[in-house]
Design a protein around this motif. Structure first.
Motif, PDB file in Angstrom:
ATOM      1  N   MET A 121       0.834  -1.204   0.000  1.00 33.53           N
ATOM      2  CA  MET A 121       0.000   0.000   0.000  1.00 33.53           C
ATOM      3  C   MET A 121       0.868   1.252   0.000  1.00 33.53           C
ATOM      4  N   GLU A 122       1.974   1.223   0.737  1.00 27.77           N
ATOM      5  CA  GLU A 122       2.860   2.389   0.765  1.00 27.77           C
ATOM      6  C   GLU A 122       3.377   2.707  -0.639  1.00 27.77           C
ATOM      7  N   ALA A 123       3.831   1.692  -1.347  1.00 28.66           N
ATOM      8  CA  ALA A 123       4.357   1.920  -2.694  1.00 28.66           C
ATOM      9  C   ALA A 123       3.281   2.475  -3.618  1.00 28.66           C
ATOM     10  N   GLN A 124       2.078   1.898  -3.539  1.00 24.56           N
ATOM     11  CA  GLN A 124       0.994   2.358  -4.399  1.00 24.56           C
ATOM     12  C   GLN A 124       0.540   3.756  -4.023  1.00 24.56           C
ATOM     13  N   ASN A 125       0.450   4.035  -2.728  1.00 23.26           N
ATOM     14  CA  ASN A 125      -0.004   5.350  -2.291  1.00 23.26           C
ATOM     15  C   ASN A 125       1.001   6.435  -2.636  1.00 23.26           C
TER      16      ASN A 125
ATOM     17  N   LEU B 216       1.672  11.169  -8.720  1.00 24.43           N
ATOM     18  CA  LEU B 216       0.942  11.459  -9.952  1.00 24.43           C
ATOM     19  C   LEU B 216       0.082  12.705  -9.804  1.00 24.43           C
ATOM     20  N   LEU B 217      -0.679  12.763  -8.719  1.00 28.21           N
ATOM     21  CA  LEU B 217      -1.630  13.857  -8.560  1.00 28.21           C
ATOM     22  C   LEU B 217      -0.929  15.175  -8.264  1.00 28.21           C
TER      23      LEU B 217
ATOM     24  N   ALA C  68      -8.152   1.984  -1.273  1.00 36.16           N
ATOM     25  CA  ALA C  68      -9.056   1.356  -2.238  1.00 36.16           C
ATOM     26  C   ALA C  68      -9.094   2.078  -3.584  1.00 36.16           C
ATOM     27  N   MET C  69      -8.531   3.269  -3.651  1.00 41.56           N
ATOM     28  CA  MET C  69      -8.482   3.981  -4.931  1.00 41.56           C
ATOM     29  C   MET C  69      -7.341   3.419  -5.777  1.00 41.56           C
ATOM     30  N   PRO C  70      -7.635   2.823  -6.929  1.00 45.15           N
ATOM     31  CA  PRO C  70      -6.565   2.266  -7.766  1.00 45.15           C
ATOM     32  C   PRO C  70      -5.786   3.363  -8.481  1.00 45.15           C
ATOM     33  N   VAL C  71      -4.601   3.021  -8.925  1.00 40.67           N
ATOM     34  CA  VAL C  71      -3.795   3.962  -9.699  1.00 40.67           C
ATOM     35  C   VAL C  71      -4.552   4.410 -10.948  1.00 40.67           C
ATOM     36  N   ALA C  72      -5.348   3.515 -11.518  1.00 36.20           N
ATOM     37  CA  ALA C  72      -6.128   3.868 -12.710  1.00 36.20           C
ATOM     38  C   ALA C  72      -7.073   5.026 -12.438  1.00 36.20           C
ATOM     39  N   GLY C  73      -7.628   5.086 -11.229  1.00 36.85           N
ATOM     40  CA  GLY C  73      -8.521   6.182 -10.872  1.00 36.85           C
ATOM     41  C   GLY C  73      -7.788   7.513 -10.834  1.00 36.85           C
ATOM     42  N   VAL C  74      -6.582   7.523 -10.282  1.00 44.18           N
ATOM     43  CA  VAL C  74      -5.801   8.757 -10.231  1.00 44.18           C
ATOM     44  C   VAL C  74      -5.371   9.165 -11.636  1.00 44.18           C
ATOM     45  N   ASN C  75      -5.006   8.200 -12.455  1.00 44.87           N
ATOM     46  CA  ASN C  75      -4.664   8.530 -13.843  1.00 44.87           C
ATOM     47  C   ASN C  75      -5.848   9.143 -14.576  1.00 44.87           C
TER      48      ASN C  75
END
Length: 361
Positions: A263-267, A273-274, A340-347
């Motif tokens: 989760m740390e890496a993904q967050n 990105l944002l 729960a927010m995927p990277v795809a959502g931020v993209n």
């Protein structure tokens, strides 16, 4: 059905696999021939479910045996009032570090119960930074030090754990629990509402060092005595069974997806990105938080003209991007990018923001 990306600050997005399992089990849970929210919390099926959820949380957070884990009704604000009652007597002092709205709320709940001191505050700067640790004015003999590691409204976050010596450190981790590994032994109490990173609303989780309970000297109503919940496996009264069950499913999902390390890496990736999109917009978007204490979980940002806010939100919703309206205390926008927010959502959000800026800049 067209499921959108939900950036709401809380109640917030839940992992889609968890929601699908809840849907499948809603009418008939396990072999109970009834829903999980219809069966007795005293029945063996739910007792086993509750125990498994606690075991999984202990594993995910490496919680030592000397800490009790409580699954209680209510939210973090309720615990902000219960904790002063349970950790200190009415003549005791406690220190509060204020870095945003929820720190202020915790202080206000404590004031009627003990001598609550402001040890440090970044209010003067609009809660856009963190007070330097060297400037904290800690009270000798304080019962505990309270702080909020992540402020959901102002979007500031501690990226390390402050050292307060031997005084128990109390933290409201509602919005960043399990977003990265956390050394539980550094704390006296961790507490948080489930509705941001762990499950639906109605549940608050407390991780408390056992030796801190029952020594306050107050004459509390039994229901306010956290030691009673610890002695009764969080079932001193009827718990929020549905929320507890769903939190247990979220723990399973976290374990299957690499736990707090993953989760740390993904967050970190999502936040980069944002913030990269905001900082690279040529001033069309702005985030006012000092970069070294920007939150990974909650990203407030502003457009160059408030008149653009409504069109932005309307077009974002049409594009499948929900919950982006900023808190009324700040205005502007806020994207909450919990586990729960995927990277795809931020993209998808970053792409929309870029297109909106090109058309309105």
């Amino acid at each position: 059905m067209s499921r959108a990306f939900n950036f709401s600050a809380g109640p917030a997005a839940l992992p889609e696999p968890v929601l699908r399992q809840v849907r499948e089990e809603m009418l008939e849970w396990k072999s109970e021939r009834a829903s999980v929210m219809e069966v007795s919390h005293r029945g063996q099926a739910f007792i086993d479910c509750a125990a498994e959820a606690e075991r999984d949380l202990r594993e995910l957070m490496a919680i030592p045996d000397e800490y009790a884990v409580l699954f209680l009704q209510g939210g973090a604000t309720t615990l902000a009032a219960l904790l002063p009652m349970n950790l200190a007597g009415p003549d005791a002092s406690a220190d509060y570090v204020l870095t945003g709205h929820w720190g202020e709320k915790a202080l206000e709940n404590a004031k009627p119960l003990l001598h609550a001191n402001i040890a440090a505050s970044s209010k003067e700067g609009g809660y856009t930074s963190l007070p330097d640790r060297n400037d904290w004015q800690l009270t000798p003999g304080a019962a505990y030090v309270h702080y909020t590691p992540n402020e959901t409204i102002h979007g500031v976050e501690f990226h390390d754990i402050p050292d307060v010596g031997d005084v128990p450190l109390v933290a409201d981790v509602s919005s960043n629990i399990l977003s990265r590994p956390m050394d539980v032994r550094r704390f006296g109490v961790l507490y948080g509402g489930a509705q941001k990173n762990l499950g639906p609303s109605g549940l608050v989780i407390v991780i408390v060092r056992k030796d801190l309970l029952g020594r306050h000297g107050r004459n509390l109503p039994p229901i306010f005595e956290l030691q009673n919940q610890a002695k009764n496996d969080s079932m001193f009264n009827t718990p929020a069974t549905l929320s507890w069950y769903i939190a247990g499913l979220v723990f399973k999902w976290l374990k299957a997806n690499g736990g707090a390390v993953a989760m740390e890496a993904q967050n970190r990736e999502k936040a980069n990105l944002l913030y990269g999109s905001i900082d690279g917009s040529g001033g069309f978007y702005r985030n006012e938080v000092r970069p070294d204490c920007r939150s990974w979980m909650n990203v407030p940002f502003f457009l160059p003209d408030a008149a653009l806010d409504k069109p932005f939100l309307k077009e974002a919703e049409a594009a499948g991007l929900l919950g982006l309206k900023g808190h009324r205390a700040l205005g502007g926008m806020r994207a909450s990018i919990y586990n729960a927010m995927p990277v795809a959502g931020v993209n998808a959000l970053v792409d929309f923001m870029g297109d909106f800026a090109r058309r309105n800049g």
